[in-house]
Design an enzyme around this catalytic site. Structure first.
Site, mmCIF file in Angstrom:
data_model
loop_
_atom_site.group_PDB
_atom_site.id
_atom_site.type_symbol
_atom_site.label_atom_id
_atom_site.label_comp_id
_atom_site.label_asym_id
_atom_site.label_seq_id
_atom_site.Cartn_x
_atom_site.Cartn_y
_atom_site.Cartn_z
ATOM 1 N N ASP A 100 8.760 0.107 0.469
ATOM 2 C CA ASP A 100 8.408 -1.305 0.650
ATOM 3 C C ASP A 100 9.248 -1.964 1.737
ATOM 4 O O ASP A 100 10.462 -2.101 1.581
ATOM 5 C CB ASP A 100 8.642 -2.062 -0.662
ATOM 6 C CG ASP A 100 7.631 -1.701 -1.721
ATOM 7 O OD1 ASP A 100 8.058 -1.318 -2.831
ATOM 8 O OD2 ASP A 100 6.438 -1.782 -1.440
ATOM 9 N N ASP B 163 -0.748 -1.317 -6.750
ATOM 10 C CA ASP B 163 0.702 -1.528 -6.737
ATOM 11 C C ASP B 163 1.077 -2.844 -7.399
ATOM 12 O O ASP B 163 0.602 -3.892 -7.003
ATOM 13 C CB ASP B 163 1.158 -1.539 -5.269
ATOM 14 C CG ASP B 163 2.645 -1.763 -5.094
ATOM 15 O OD1 ASP B 163 3.067 -1.935 -3.936
ATOM 16 O OD2 ASP B 163 3.376 -1.763 -6.111
#
Ligand code: DX5
Length: 220
Positions: free
Chosen positions: A35, A175
């Site tokens: 991320d 996600d």
């Protein structure tokens, strides 16, 4: 359905990141979710190409980079050089979505488009044919450990229909708030790739948690 588990290292112990990613590979993960946050497009600041390059030698698994940054294009080549295999971005963060998809592919990576819970799927109308991955956020991006937003489930089903109509192999990744207890429901909606952060790192036993998730998926 070929299911994939992608632990999100946002919840890892960053003081031992090399060890952590080796442990995930040994625990049976299929890819590593990375991320990237810039405290501009999202209200948090995480890691860049330097850290991607640092974990690359510790892994054989693909590195799945999610760019939560604005602008996007400037940093794509750096992540490709650092060993990223997949690079996805948010359409709202790119001035020229088609150009960004082409750039990711020119850099030798698979390309993905990310949809926040409120982002309409219309962005797929003229891009799906060029994508390798569609990532649907089931939390508003920026932090791990948030609650799963169930109102995204019908959106997963709609993307699954579009992918089937396209006839192409395109991964459908989800996600945010993915847990052992809800992964089967998410798969039943049409997802095939599951990012999980706090569920895996918070468990203390990565292998047992990934096995438990696979056992639920095997029943879908
Ligand atoms: C949030 C990140 C997610 C997050 C998932 O913006 O993109 O990858 O780390 O963490 P959990 O699984 O704890 O929701």
């Amino acid at each position: 359905m070929n299911y994939r588990i992608a632990p999100s290292i946002l919840s890892a112990d960053f003081a031992r990141l090399g060890e952590e990613v080796r442990a995930l590979e040994a625990a049976g993960a299929d890819l590593i979710h990375f991320d990237v946050m810039d405290n501009h497009y999202v209200p948090n600041l995480t890691v860049g190409p330097l850290v991607c390059g640092a974990i690359r030698p510790h892994l054989k698994l693909p590195i799945d980079v999610q760019l939560m940054v604005k602008p996007v294009d400037r940093i794509v080549a750096d992540f490709a050089k650092a060993g990223a295999n997949l690079i996805s971005f948010h359409p709202e963060a790119s001035e020229h979505v088609d150009r960004t998809i082409a750039l990711i592919r020119e850099c030798g990576c698979k390309a993905g488009l990310v949809f926040n819970p409120a982002t309409p799927l219309a962005w797929l109308d003229h891009t799906l044919e060029k994508l390798d991955l569609v990532l649907l956020m089931t939390v508003n991006p920026g932090f791990g450990g948030q609650q799963f937003i169930a109102s995204v489930l019908p959106k997963i089903a709609e993307v699954r229909r579009r992918i089937e109509r396209s006839g192409r192999e395109i991964w459908l990744e989800v996600d945010g708030g993915v847990k052992t207890d809800n992964i089967a429901e998410i798969a039943a909606a049409g997802a095939d790739t599951f990012v999980a952060g706090s569920a895996i790192f918070g468990s203390g036993d990565y292998a047992a948690t990934i096995r438990a998730m696979r056992a639920r998926l095997a029943m879908v």
